[in-house]
Design a protein around this motif. Structure first.
Motif, mmCIF file in Angstrom:
data_model
loop_
_atom_site.group_PDB
_atom_site.id
_atom_site.type_symbol
_atom_site.label_atom_id
_atom_site.label_comp_id
_atom_site.label_asym_id
_atom_site.label_seq_id
_atom_site.Cartn_x
_atom_site.Cartn_y
_atom_site.Cartn_z
ATOM 1 N N LEU A 1 4.950 84.670 -5.875
ATOM 2 C CA LEU A 1 6.009 85.316 -6.605
ATOM 3 C C LEU A 1 6.342 84.566 -7.665
ATOM 4 O O LEU A 1 6.085 83.364 -7.869
ATOM 5 C CB LEU A 1 7.312 85.265 -5.563
ATOM 6 N N PRO A 2 6.510 85.354 -8.854
ATOM 7 C CA PRO A 2 6.922 84.890 -10.208
ATOM 8 C C PRO A 2 8.300 84.544 -10.441
ATOM 9 O O PRO A 2 9.209 85.033 -9.848
ATOM 10 C CB PRO A 2 6.255 85.873 -11.128
ATOM 11 N N LEU A 3 8.590 83.370 -11.344
ATOM 12 C CA LEU A 3 10.028 83.082 -11.606
ATOM 13 C C LEU A 3 10.161 83.205 -13.054
ATOM 14 O O LEU A 3 9.263 82.254 -13.767
ATOM 15 C CB LEU A 3 10.507 81.850 -10.830
ATOM 16 N N CYS B 1 10.700 73.948 -2.117
ATOM 17 C CA CYS B 1 11.842 73.921 -2.842
ATOM 18 C C CYS B 1 12.822 74.803 -2.610
ATOM 19 O O CYS B 1 14.177 74.907 -2.855
ATOM 20 C CB CYS B 1 11.441 74.314 -4.321
ATOM 21 N N LEU B 2 12.615 75.576 -1.383
ATOM 22 C CA LEU B 2 13.529 76.902 -0.827
ATOM 23 C C LEU B 2 13.040 77.234 0.478
ATOM 24 O O LEU B 2 11.869 77.223 0.597
ATOM 25 C CB LEU B 2 13.430 78.005 -1.831
ATOM 26 N N GLU C 1 18.104 81.359 -9.543
ATOM 27 C CA GLU C 1 16.747 81.208 -9.115
ATOM 28 C C GLU C 1 16.102 81.352 -7.845
ATOM 29 O O GLU C 1 15.189 82.157 -7.569
ATOM 30 C CB GLU C 1 15.938 80.213 -9.956
ATOM 31 N N ALA C 2 17.052 80.584 -6.894
ATOM 32 C CA ALA C 2 16.458 80.839 -5.404
ATOM 33 C C ALA C 2 16.840 82.296 -5.022
ATOM 34 O O ALA C 2 16.163 82.852 -4.185
ATOM 35 C CB ALA C 2 17.488 80.013 -4.671
ATOM 36 N N VAL D 1 14.367 85.203 -3.351
ATOM 37 C CA VAL D 1 14.689 85.892 -2.059
ATOM 38 C C VAL D 1 14.951 87.289 -2.168
ATOM 39 O O VAL D 1 14.509 88.009 -1.348
ATOM 40 C CB VAL D 1 16.237 85.434 -1.510
ATOM 41 N N ASN D 2 15.399 87.807 -3.439
ATOM 42 C CA ASN D 2 15.459 89.100 -3.672
ATOM 43 C C ASN D 2 14.043 89.887 -3.705
ATOM 44 O O ASN D 2 13.682 90.913 -3.186
ATOM 45 C CB ASN D 2 15.954 89.482 -5.126
ATOM 46 N N GLN D 3 12.879 89.085 -4.451
ATOM 47 C CA GLN D 3 11.653 89.524 -4.325
ATOM 48 C C GLN D 3 11.209 89.522 -2.994
ATOM 49 O O GLN D 3 10.196 90.273 -2.645
ATOM 50 C CB GLN D 3 10.896 88.819 -5.216
#
Length: 283
Positions: free
Chosen positions: A166-168, A204-205, A235-236, A240-242
């Motif tokens: 997943l990208p951020l 990290c999460l 950002e977390a 989670v949304n993705q």
């Protein structure tokens, strides 16, 4: 490399310019600098008037000694605390071993480990949701309640695609995070860390799904904990949304990307998941 060289040259120029001002300051006479120090003390030191005569005498008879004493007092002043900056260096260290257990033996996390189940017994789904949210109100975590059917879809899809990317968004582009399902937990780690440490990469999460009430009340409790040195709450939440969009909903373009990543990695393109994020919509 050319940019780095230019930056180094600019830094050297800045140092040289600064040195000019430093040398000019040294050429100032000790007496004149002592007089300036006196004026500064009048403004900042509330006890100056009490010792004015002694200070003036020392300043007139031995300006160099006066400046040396003033400098020594200044060195004793406690340094100002530096503002805490986001630190990524810790991520370059592998995580600690799990007491001899391999990554495949990660235990199923239980709700009773974080709160008393007595608080939730004989409650309705809506009451449990309110208690769950209220319990975490003052905690720096992500929480939600998920319908059992939605979680079952996520669980089924996680078995087909246990690992994904997943990208951020970052200030200068995008950073990629690798997610991996293990038991009832989803672990996230920066791709860079995974490339260095593989299965020992620090997370990290972590997102845990507690299923104790999934059959009885049709709800699953979700809790996400994140490392604030790496990502913030927003950002977390984005990650989670993705996760929800790819694993808990039937969006054709996202399902195709999951399949490509798992079964056709040579055809998987990082820009495709970035495009999906830029066109983000929860249906």
């Amino acid at each position: 490399m050319a940019i780095a060289i230019r930056q180094s040259i600019n830094s050297l120029r800045a140092i040289r310019v600064q040195s000019v001002f430093i040398h000019r300051g040294i050429s100032m006479s000790a007496k004149l600098r002592a007089e300036e120090a006196i004026e500064e003390m009048k403004k900042k030191n509330p006890y100056y008037e009490k010792y004015a005569s002694k200070i003036a005498a020392l300043q007139q008879t031995s300006p160099d000694e006066f400046l040396n004493r003033l400098e020594s007092v200044g060195k004793k002043s406690p340094p100002k605390k530096m503002e805490k900056e986001r630190n990524y260096s810790e991520l370059l260290n592998p995580k600690k071993p799990l007491d001899g257990k391999s990554a495949d033996e990660v235990p199923f996390k239980k709700l009773n480990d974080i709160m008393k189940l007595d608080l939730l017994q004989d409650k309705t789904a809506d009451e449990i949701k309110d208690i769950w949210l209220q319990y975490h109100k003052e905690k720096d975590v992500l929480v939600a309640t998920i319908p059992t059917e939605t979680y079952k879809l996520l669980e089924q899809r996680s078995k087909e695609h246990p690992i994904f990317l997943l990208p951020l968004p970052r200030s200068q582009g995008f950073e990629f995070f690798l997610l991996q399902f293990a038991s009832n937990t989803v672990h996230f780690t920066p791709l860079l860390c995974y490339q260095v440490h593989k299965e020992n990469a620090p997370e990290c999460l972590s997102v845990v799904h507690y299923t104790e009430f999934s059959e009885k009340l049709g709800t699953v409790l979700m809790r996400g904990e994140f490392d604030s040195n790496v990502i913030n709450a927003q950002e977390a939440q984005c990650l989670v949304n993705q996760l929800q969009l790819y694993y808990s909903q039937n969006i054709l373009t996202k399902l195709e990307l999951l399949k490509k990543f798992t079964h056709e990695p040579d055809n998987f393109k990082h820009m495709d998941i970035i495009n999906e994020l830029e066109n983000l919509s929860i249906k």
